[in-house]
Scaffold this active site. Structure first.
Site, short mmCIF file in Angstrom:
data_model
loop_
_atom_site.label_atom_id
_atom_site.label_comp_id
_atom_site.label_asym_id
_atom_site.label_seq_id
_atom_site.Cartn_x
_atom_site.Cartn_y
_atom_site.Cartn_z
N CYS A 152 8.41 32.51 18.23
CA CYS A 152 8.18 33.45 19.34
C CYS A 152 9.45 34.14 19.84
O CYS A 152 9.48 35.36 20.03
CB CYS A 152 7.47 32.73 20.49
SG CYS A 152 8.18 31.12 20.86
N HIS A 245 8.72 34.99 27.45
CA HIS A 245 10.11 34.56 27.25
C HIS A 245 11.07 35.68 27.65
O HIS A 245 10.83 36.86 27.34
CB HIS A 245 10.36 34.25 25.77
CG HIS A 245 9.68 33.00 25.27
ND1 HIS A 245 9.03 32.10 26.08
CD2 HIS A 245 9.59 32.49 24.01
CE1 HIS A 245 8.55 31.10 25.35
NE2 HIS A 245 8.87 31.32 24.09
#
Ligand code: A2P
Length: 352
Positions: A152, A245
């Protein structure tokens, strides 16, 4: 057009649920089966999955019986493509079994990403690496194949690096991440550990960012990918954010890069998914923000249905090059959405 039958492996977990959500009402794919661990097999999906998404569980999936994660369990289901949201240790043995049995496997698991004949693909960055599928089939004698998407944190960083690499060349990349708890799975980080805290270690994450980036940005040369020739240094941290994130990225370029020109290149950046108008492709893979206090995960993770990466605070780095902050939805652009976009590219390129 008849839809392609798909299954989601590991469908009850956090990434599995994102797959379910992205694939319900998909114009090309139809969920015909869901699998999980032997603990869940035999139960209706609605009972086996502890649903955590805000949107309701799709009714047709809620009624499906969860199958064992084994190609034999899907024999009667009219499925050609499987999406894998399995834990890596399970994916390691199971995904090759599916590929051997003739399934196309679009995997979010890390188990096979770095194998030389397995494509590690971000459709806007290195779609040509899909050619490794032919090498993989030749070498392994499989009628199916495995295609993976990166970690990710790596995906969102590589999307931002691509226009810089194309325009100015990369010498080195330093990155510090602030990663959401959903990346660790539902029961991954205890609330007592993360609330009011920052955990400066995520097992295996820095290594993934440092190695996967070079494979993705590397050049396909015949039957193999030659890794890119720059260095990546990553420091990864878990923060009390649910989804999204955040990364502080410091890029040293080969040629002098003016931050305004880099911002312009990022705004204009498009790839094959945009050219081909793939169903899950964001119109703008990179959204450049001018506000001095953006991007922020709470406000910017859902841009373009979670498929865009927000970039802000783009400025000169006194060490040479540019620095910026980026935010991406780790479970969508960084996981399930990445796999779905890979599968759409597979179909567009005639692999399905
Ligand atoms: P289950 O819900 O039955 O445990 P997460 O990473 O969010 O925890 O999700 C992991 C997913 O992988 C879940 O769907 C989980 O199913 C599944 N899973 C875990 N262990 C196995 C296993 N040994 N075989 C098949 N699926 C597994």
């Amino acid at each position: 057009m008849a839809k392609i039958g798909v299954a989601v492996l590991g469908a009850t977990g956090i990434v599995g649920q994102r797959f379910i959500s992205l694939l319900s009402d998909h114009p090309w794919f139809e969920i015909r089966a869901v699998t999980a661990s032997p603990r869940s097999a035999g139960k209706p999906y609605s009972e086996a999955a502890k649903w955590y998404l805000e949107e309701p569980m799709p009714e047709d999936v809620a009624e499906l019986e969860v199958k064992e994660t084994d190609p034999k369990a899907l024999e009667d289901e009219d499925v050609d493509l499987v999406f894998s949201a399995l834990p890596s240790d399970v994916a390691k043995d199971v995904e090759p079994k599916f590929a051997e049995a003739g399934y196309a496997v679009a995997s979010n698991a890390s188990a096979h990403r770095m194998e030389p004949d397995v494509p590690l693909v971000i459709p806007e960055v290195n779609p040509d690496h899909l050619a490794l599928i032919d090498v993989q089939r030749d070498e392994r004698g499989w009628s199916g194949f495995i295609v993976t998407n990166p970690n990710c944190s790596t995906i969102q960083m590589c999307l931002t690096l691509k226009p810089i690499a194309d325009g100015w060349g990369l010498e080195s990349v330093t990155v510090a991440t602030m990663q959401a708890v959903s990346g660790a799975g539902y029961a991954g980080v205890p609330s007592m550990a993360i609330i009011d805290n920052v955990i400066p270690y995520i097992a295996g994450e820095e290594e993934k960012m440092e190695t996967e980036t070079l494979k993705i940005m590397g050049e396909l040369d015949g039957d193999e990918v030659k890794p890119a020739d720059f260095t990546v240094s990553a420091s990864c941290h878990r923060v009390p954010v649910l989804d999204g994130h955040t990364e502080a990225v410091f890029v040293s370029t080969e040629d002098d890069a003016d931050p305004d020109d880099v911002a312009e290149a990022m705004k204009e950046f498009k790839g094959l998914p945009q050219e081909k108008d793939l169903p899950t492709a964001p119109e703008r893979p990179l959204v450049v923000m001018e506000e001095e206090d953006r991007p922020q995960p709470r406000f910017d993770r859902d841009l373009e249905n979670g498929m865009a990466v927000a970039v802000g605070r783009l400025r000169e780095d006194p060490l040479g090059g540019v620095k910026y902050v980026c935010v991406g939805h780790n479970a969508v652009r960084g996981a399930a959405g990445a796999s779905v976009l890979n599968a759409e590219l597979l179909k567009e390129e005639g692999y399905l």
